[in-house]
Design a protein around this motif. Structure first.
Motif, PDB file in Angstrom:
ATOM      1  N   SER B  57      50.237  45.910  63.819  1.00  0.00           N
ATOM      2  CA  SER B  57      51.539  45.623  63.185  1.00  0.00           C
ATOM      3  C   SER B  57      52.039  44.237  63.555  1.00  0.00           C
ATOM      4  O   SER B  57      52.544  43.499  62.706  1.00  0.00           O
ATOM      5  N   LEU B  58      51.890  43.882  64.817  1.00  0.00           N
ATOM      6  CA  LEU B  58      52.368  42.576  65.273  1.00  0.00           C
ATOM      7  C   LEU B  58      51.576  41.448  64.629  1.00  0.00           C
ATOM      8  O   LEU B  58      52.134  40.408  64.245  1.00  0.00           O
ATOM      9  N   GLU B  61      52.700  40.789  61.257  1.00  0.00           N
ATOM     10  CA  GLU B  61      53.975  40.060  61.224  1.00  0.00           C
ATOM     11  C   GLU B  61      53.795  38.586  61.558  1.00  0.00           C
ATOM     12  O   GLU B  61      54.758  37.830  61.586  1.00  0.00           O
ATOM     13  N   LYS B  63      52.583  37.324  64.462  1.00  0.00           N
ATOM     14  CA  LYS B  63      52.865  36.977  65.865  1.00  0.00           C
ATOM     15  C   LYS B  63      51.569  36.735  66.635  1.00  0.00           C
ATOM     16  O   LYS B  63      50.522  37.265  66.295  1.00  0.00           O
TER      17      LYS B  63
END
Lengths: 143, 85
Positions: B57-58, B61, B63
């Motif tokens: 998920s990160l 995004e 990141k």
């Protein structure tokens, strides 16, 4: 049927589309000498029925030397198939990296329940978060 | 170990990692800018499974993500791996 007839009356506000409006609120958690030194800010999205569809962010900020620093924040993942809440903890004032985690974070429920849970978690534990952050940052409580 | 004890241990794990990062500021020099350090426990496989999904998920995004695996070594208590998107 008149093909030039306006179709606007068929497009009532919200009908056929899900409005996903964003809401933002903030309130102080503590005061010192009449000034707010700790605050909680939360933003979320709701659809047209009022149902919370996303916890955009729930942040705990502290005032350090005139600047607001976010030291803990919650947000939900953006994957619509598998959405869940997670927490980010800033390492220190000198180190803006964070440690995202699911430990101790509410997993069951829906975005509405997560939003309430995250707000209450910060309201109940902000002093502990602040104490740990200041300790890692080599700062005293009076900043 | 009860569930409550496990949760408490895991909460301490994030703090332990943060303390380690503060004590070793040169670690971030290899990265350009702040990153998200995701904790992996040496004992809790459930947490590790969840955090594996968290990494995905990160990354989605945009990141920078570092996998921080707890070790039993006192000299190197954490094994840090930069995750390429």
């Amino acid at each position: 049927m008149n093909k030039y007839k306006s179709k606007s009356r068929y497009r009532k506000r919200g009908v056929g589309t899900k409005r996903n409006r964003k809401f933002i609120n903030s309130f102080p958690l503590s005061f010192e000498s009449g000034l707010t030194t700790d605050r909680l800010t939360y933003s979320y999205r709701r659809d047209q029925t009022g149902k919370v569809t996303e916890v955009t962010t729930v942040t705990y900020d502290i005032l350090v030397e005139g600047d607001w620093i976010t030291i803990v924040y919650y947000d939900s993942t953006h994957d619509p198939k598998e959405s869940y809440l997670h927490k980010h903890i800033r390492v220190a004032l000198q180190n803006p990296s964070d440690t995202p985690t699911l430990e101790g974070v509410k997993r069951r429920g829906n975005p509405s329940i997560w939003l309430t849970w995250a707000i209450n978690d910060i309201k109940n534990n902000f002093q502990i978060y602040k104490k740990n952050f200041l300790k890692r940052s080599n700062l005293t409580d009076k900043v | 170990m009860s569930k409550k004890q496990q949760i408490q241990k895991n909460i301490e794990l994030s703090s332990k990692l943060a303390d380690y990062l503060v004590s070793n500021p040169n670690i971030d020099n290899k990265l350009t800018g702040p990153a998200s350090y995701v904790v992996f426990s040496s004992t809790d496989n459930n947490l590790n499974t969840l955090n594996t999904k968290l990494i995905t998920s990160l990354l989605n995004e945009g990141k920078k993500v570092v996998k921080a695996e707890e070790t039993t070594s006192k000299k190197m208590p954490w094994r840090l791996t930069f995750i390429n998107p």
